[in-house]
Design a protein around this motif. Structure first.
Motif, PDB file in Angstrom:
ATOM      1  N   LEU A 148      65.557  26.654  44.557  1.00 36.71           N
ATOM      2  CA  LEU A 148      65.037  27.277  45.785  1.00 36.71           C
ATOM      3  C   LEU A 148      64.562  26.228  46.780  1.00 36.71           C
ATOM      4  CD1 LEU A 148      63.120  30.289  44.232  1.00 36.71           C
ATOM      5  CD2 LEU A 148      65.198  30.379  45.636  1.00 36.71           C
ATOM      6  N   ARG A 149      63.910  25.186  46.296  1.00 33.43           N
ATOM      7  CA  ARG A 149      63.472  24.110  47.198  1.00 33.43           C
ATOM      8  C   ARG A 149      64.683  23.447  47.875  1.00 33.43           C
ATOM      9  NH1 ARG A 149      58.088  22.338  46.581  1.00 33.43           N
ATOM     10  NH2 ARG A 149      57.040  23.410  44.873  1.00 33.43           N
ATOM     11  N   GLN A 150      65.740  23.243  47.113  1.00 32.92           N
ATOM     12  CA  GLN A 150      66.955  22.641  47.661  1.00 32.92           C
ATOM     13  C   GLN A 150      67.531  23.529  48.766  1.00 32.92           C
ATOM     14  OE1 GLN A 150      70.480  22.978  45.271  1.00 32.92           O
ATOM     15  NE2 GLN A 150      71.091  20.877  45.779  1.00 32.92           N
ATOM     16  N   ARG A 151      67.586  24.834  48.545  1.00 34.82           N
ATOM     17  CA  ARG A 151      68.155  25.752  49.526  1.00 34.82           C
ATOM     18  C   ARG A 151      67.291  25.865  50.774  1.00 34.82           C
ATOM     19  NH1 ARG A 151      70.010  26.396  44.828  1.00 34.82           N
ATOM     20  NH2 ARG A 151      72.033  27.312  44.367  1.00 34.82           N
ATOM     21  N   VAL A 152      65.959  25.859  50.588  1.00 37.08           N
ATOM     22  CA  VAL A 152      65.054  25.900  51.742  1.00 37.08           C
ATOM     23  C   VAL A 152      65.234  24.645  52.585  1.00 37.08           C
ATOM     24  CG1 VAL A 152      62.619  25.790  52.429  1.00 37.08           C
ATOM     25  CG2 VAL A 152      63.364  27.447  50.721  1.00 37.08           C
ATOM     26  N   LYS A 153      65.338  23.495  51.928  1.00 35.31           N
ATOM     27  CA  LYS A 153      65.540  22.251  52.658  1.00 35.31           C
ATOM     28  C   LYS A 153      66.865  22.283  53.426  1.00 35.31           C
ATOM     29  CE  LYS A 153      65.735  17.252  52.115  1.00 35.31           C
ATOM     30  NZ  LYS A 153      65.689  16.124  51.191  1.00 35.31           N
ATOM     31  N   ALA A 154      67.927  22.755  52.775  1.00 35.54           N
ATOM     32  CA  ALA A 154      69.230  22.837  53.428  1.00 35.54           C
ATOM     33  C   ALA A 154      69.192  23.787  54.631  1.00 35.54           C
ATOM     34  CB  ALA A 154      70.297  23.301  52.429  1.00 35.54           C
ATOM     35  N   LEU A 155      68.537  24.931  54.481  1.00 28.45           N
ATOM     36  CA  LEU A 155      68.420  25.868  55.605  1.00 28.45           C
ATOM     37  C   LEU A 155      67.626  25.282  56.748  1.00 28.45           C
ATOM     38  CD1 LEU A 155      67.869  29.255  53.766  1.00 28.45           C
ATOM     39  CD2 LEU A 155      69.799  28.646  55.221  1.00 28.45           C
ATOM     40  N   ASN A 156      66.526  24.594  56.430  1.00 24.41           N
ATOM     41  CA  ASN A 156      65.735  23.967  57.481  1.00 24.41           C
ATOM     42  C   ASN A 156      66.527  22.893  58.220  1.00 24.41           C
ATOM     43  OD1 ASN A 156      63.410  25.489  57.228  1.00 24.41           O
ATOM     44  ND2 ASN A 156      62.514  24.135  55.686  1.00 24.41           N
ATOM     45  N   LEU A 157      67.299  22.109  57.500  1.00 22.72           N
ATOM     46  CA  LEU A 157      68.128  21.093  58.154  1.00 22.72           C
ATOM     47  C   LEU A 157      69.208  21.737  59.019  1.00 22.72           C
ATOM     48  CD1 LEU A 157      68.503  18.522  55.236  1.00 22.72           C
ATOM     49  CD2 LEU A 157      67.205  18.218  57.352  1.00 22.72           C
ATOM     50  N   PHE A 158      69.736  22.847  58.560  1.00 22.88           N
ATOM     51  CA  PHE A 158      70.756  23.568  59.324  1.00 22.88           C
ATOM     52  C   PHE A 158      70.173  24.119  60.615  1.00 22.88           C
ATOM     53  CE2 PHE A 158      72.842  27.615  60.345  1.00 22.88           C
ATOM     54  CZ  PHE A 158      74.118  27.145  60.616  1.00 22.88           C
ATOM     55  N   LEU A 159      68.980  24.670  60.522  1.00 21.36           N
ATOM     56  CA  LEU A 159      68.348  25.255  61.713  1.00 21.36           C
ATOM     57  C   LEU A 159      67.872  24.173  62.657  1.00 21.36           C
ATOM     58  CD1 LEU A 159      66.291  28.112  60.031  1.00 21.36           C
ATOM     59  CD2 LEU A 159      68.417  28.336  61.330  1.00 21.36           C
TER      60      LEU A 159
END
Length: 69
Positions: free
Chosen positions: A58-69
């Motif tokens: 989940l931390r990995q996915r949150v980081k990826a989403l934040n970088l995408f946004l």
């Protein structure tokens, strides 16, 4: 008595989720389908090692989403 209270509260939460459109979409057999976000009033108990795995993912996915946004 407590069982009925739990059922009533779960139903109230599900009604609110429906009212405010808390939904997600999936593709099934090539067709997009929207459905309500599932709510379970009884929490799941999982082992610490399984939680650690979920936490890292989940931390990995949150980081990826934040970088995408």
């Amino acid at each position: 008595m407590y069982e009925m209270d739990l059922i009533e509260r779960a139903n109230s939460v599900n009604e609110l989720l429906a009212r405010y459109g808390v939904k997600f979409g999936i593709y099934k057999n090539g067709t997009f389908k929207e459905q309500l976000f599932p709510f379970d009033a009884i929490p799941r108990v999982i082992q610490a090692d399984e939680f650690d795995l979920l936490d890292r993912g989940l931390r990995q996915r949150v980081k990826a989403l934040n970088l995408f946004l």
